[in-house]
Design a protein around this motif. Structure first.
Motif, short mmCIF file in Angstrom:
data_model
loop_
_atom_site.label_atom_id
_atom_site.label_comp_id
_atom_site.label_asym_id
_atom_site.label_seq_id
_atom_site.Cartn_x
_atom_site.Cartn_y
_atom_site.Cartn_z
N GLU A 150 2.76 -20.66 -12.36
CA GLU A 150 4.10 -20.25 -11.97
C GLU A 150 4.18 -19.99 -10.46
O GLU A 150 5.14 -20.40 -9.80
CB GLU A 150 4.50 -19.00 -12.74
N HIS A 151 3.19 -19.33 -9.93
CA HIS A 151 3.15 -19.04 -8.49
C HIS A 151 3.09 -20.33 -7.68
O HIS A 151 3.79 -20.49 -6.66
CB HIS A 151 1.96 -18.15 -8.17
N GLU A 152 2.25 -21.27 -8.13
CA GLU A 152 2.08 -22.53 -7.39
C GLU A 152 3.35 -23.36 -7.42
O GLU A 152 3.74 -23.94 -6.40
CB GLU A 152 0.91 -23.32 -8.01
N GLY B 44 0.57 -20.39 -21.04
CA GLY B 44 0.39 -19.12 -21.70
C GLY B 44 0.84 -17.98 -20.79
O GLY B 44 1.05 -18.17 -19.59
N GLU B 45 0.98 -16.82 -21.38
CA GLU B 45 1.30 -15.62 -20.60
C GLU B 45 -0.03 -14.98 -20.20
O GLU B 45 -0.39 -13.88 -20.63
CB GLU B 45 2.14 -14.66 -21.45
N ASP B 46 -0.77 -15.70 -19.35
CA ASP B 46 -2.11 -15.25 -18.97
C ASP B 46 -2.31 -15.49 -17.48
O ASP B 46 -1.38 -15.92 -16.77
CB ASP B 46 -3.19 -15.99 -19.78
N GLU B 47 -3.50 -15.20 -16.98
CA GLU B 47 -3.77 -15.34 -15.55
C GLU B 47 -3.55 -16.76 -15.06
O GLU B 47 -2.97 -16.99 -13.99
CB GLU B 47 -5.21 -14.91 -15.26
N GLU B 48 -3.99 -17.75 -15.86
CA GLU B 48 -3.82 -19.15 -15.48
C GLU B 48 -2.34 -19.53 -15.46
O GLU B 48 -1.88 -20.27 -14.58
CB GLU B 48 -4.59 -20.06 -16.44
N GLY B 49 -1.59 -19.03 -16.45
CA GLY B 49 -0.15 -19.31 -16.50
C GLY B 49 0.58 -18.73 -15.30
O GLY B 49 1.47 -19.36 -14.72
#
Length: 337
Positions: free
Chosen positions: A89-91, A80-85
Motif C-alpha cells: 500500500e505504501h509503495e 493481506g492486512e499484514d506487514e507485507e500488505g
C-alpha cells in the motif's frame, strides 16, 4: 485556425491519456543471485548486493510500466492486512497509484522468490497464499469500467468475472496466459476465449511455435496473438491481415535479470497499440522496451518513458520477417470460432 489547433491538441491529449484497468497479482518479491543452474547443494554462501526485496507481481509490474509510459492506471488486487500488505500500500501510494481497488481480505499477502544467474536466466517460486479462493465483484468497480479503454485481465481467478463485463461494455480485453503447452489448457481457456489481445510464452511449447500460433488463431477469436520467444524476439499474428510475423530481439544493454520481461513486453505493446499504432510497430517498440528492462534487477524496475523508448528505437535496426505456415495442417484438431 486557433479552433483547429485546439481540436488537434485535444486529440493528442486523448491519445496520450488512456485509462487502463489492471486485475492482477501484487506480491512482495525477493531476488537472489546464484552462480548458475542447476544449483548444487552447499550449506551457506555469501554474496554482496546479491539479495534484494521489493514489490512485484504481474499486476504491479504492469501498473508501473503503464504509468511510466504515461497511461492512467486503476489496479485491482488482493493483499493481506499484514506487514507485507502495508508495504505494498505504501509503495503504490508513493508512486501515485490509486489503492482503492486493493482489497485487504487475504489471510497473508502473496510472496515470491526469484533465483537468477549471471546470464539472466531465472527460476521463480510464487506463494499465492489464499488469493485463488477470492473473486472480484463487478459491482465494486463500475466507476472504473465506465472510464476504461483497456482491461488487462491477468490469468488469476479473481479477474474471471471481469471478462464478461468488459465484453458487455465493448472494452478491449488483453490477457497474458504465460506458459501453456496446450491450446485447450483448462485453467486458461476462459481467458483465451475472452481476449481481444492474447500473449503467451514459448517456454512450454515442444512442437513448432509457428504452428502452435496458427492452432490458437483457428481455435480462438483473438484479434492479436503474440508469443514471446525470449532472446529470439517474438511472433505476431494479426487477424486483420491474417499473417504471421517474426520480429527478432534487439540488444540495448547488458542483461541482468530476465524476470518481468514478459510483463514489460505485454504492457508496452498495449500502450502503443491502444494509442492507434500498428501491431508491427507496437511490437517493435515493445521488444525494445523489454530489452532495456532486463538490464535491471527486479520485475517492476528498469522501465523507459515513452519519449526515451521512441528515441532509443530510432537508433536500432529491426529484423522483421513474414512466416509461412501450412495452414491446413495446423487446422487439424482445431475448431474455428
Amino acid at each position: 485556425m486557433n479552433n483547429k489547433r485546439r481540436d488537434m491538441d485535444n486529440k493528442r491529449a486523448n491519445m496520450n491519456n488512456k485509462r487502463v484497468i489492471i486485475a492482477g497479482l501484487i506480491n512482495v518479491e525477493t531476488t537472489v543471485k546464484v552462480h548458475g543452474f542447476p544449483i548444487p547443494y552447499f550449506p551457506i554462501d555469501f554474496t554482496t548486493d546479491g539479495i534484494s526485496t521489493g514489490i512485484s507481481g504481474v499486476g504491479y509490474n504492469l501498473a508501473r510500466a503503464f504509468q511510466k509510459l504515461g497511461d492512467q492506471v486503476a489496479i485491482l488486487s488482493y493483499t493481506g492486512e499484514d506487514e507485507e500488505g502495508h508495504r505494498i500500500e505504501h509503495e503504490l501510494g508513493k508512486h501515485g497509484i490509486d489503492t482503492k481497488g486493493i482489497k485487504k481480505e487475504l489471510k497473508k499477502t502473496p510472496q515470491s522468490l526469484i533465483l537468477y544467474d549471471l546470464d539472466g536466466r531465472r527460476q521463480c517460486y510464487c506463494d499465492l497464499k489464499d488469493i485463488q479462493e477470492h473473486t472480484y465483484q463487478v459491482e465494486d468497480i463500475i466507476e472504473e469500467f465506465a472510464q476504461a479503454d483497456l482491461l488487462c485481465a491477468c490469468n488469476i481467478n479473481f479477474s474471471r468475472p471481469l471478462l464478461q463485463e468488459a465484453k458487455k461494455r465493448n472494452i478491449c480485453i488483453a490477457t497474458d496466459v504465460h506458459v501453456i503447452g496446450d491450446i485447450e489448457d483448462e485453467y486458461n481457456k476462459e481467458f483465451m476465449e475472452a481476449a481481444d489481445i492474447l500473449f503467451l510464452s514459448d517456454e512450454n511449447i515442444s512442437d513448432s511455435k509457428e504452428e502452435f500460433m496458427i492452432r490458437l488463431k483457428n481455435r480462438y477469436s483473438c484479434k492479436i496473438i503474440i508469443m514471446g520467444l525470449g532472446k529470439e524476439g517474438a511472433l505476431l499474428y494479426s487477424r486483420e491481415n491474417d499473417e504471421l510475423i517474426r520480429i527478432g530481439a534487439v540488444t540495448t544493454r547488458n542483461v541482468i535479470n530476465t524476470v518481468g520481461a514478459g510483463d514489460s513486453l505485454f504492457s508496452s505493446f498495449l500502450h502503443c497499440y491502444i494509442k492507434g499504432m500498428s501491431a508491427i510497430d507496437s511490437l517493435k517498440y515493445a521488444i525494445t522496451f523489454a530489452s532495456y528492462k532486463i538490464g535491471d534487477n527486479g520485475g517492476a524496475v528498469g522501465f523507459l518513458t515513452e519519449e526515451e523508448l521512441f528515441s532509443l528505437s530510432k537508433q536500432l535496426t529491426y529484423d522483421i520477417k513474414g512466416v509461412k505456415v501450412d495452414y491446413e495442417t495446423s487446422k487439424e484438431n482445431c475448431s474455428n470460432t
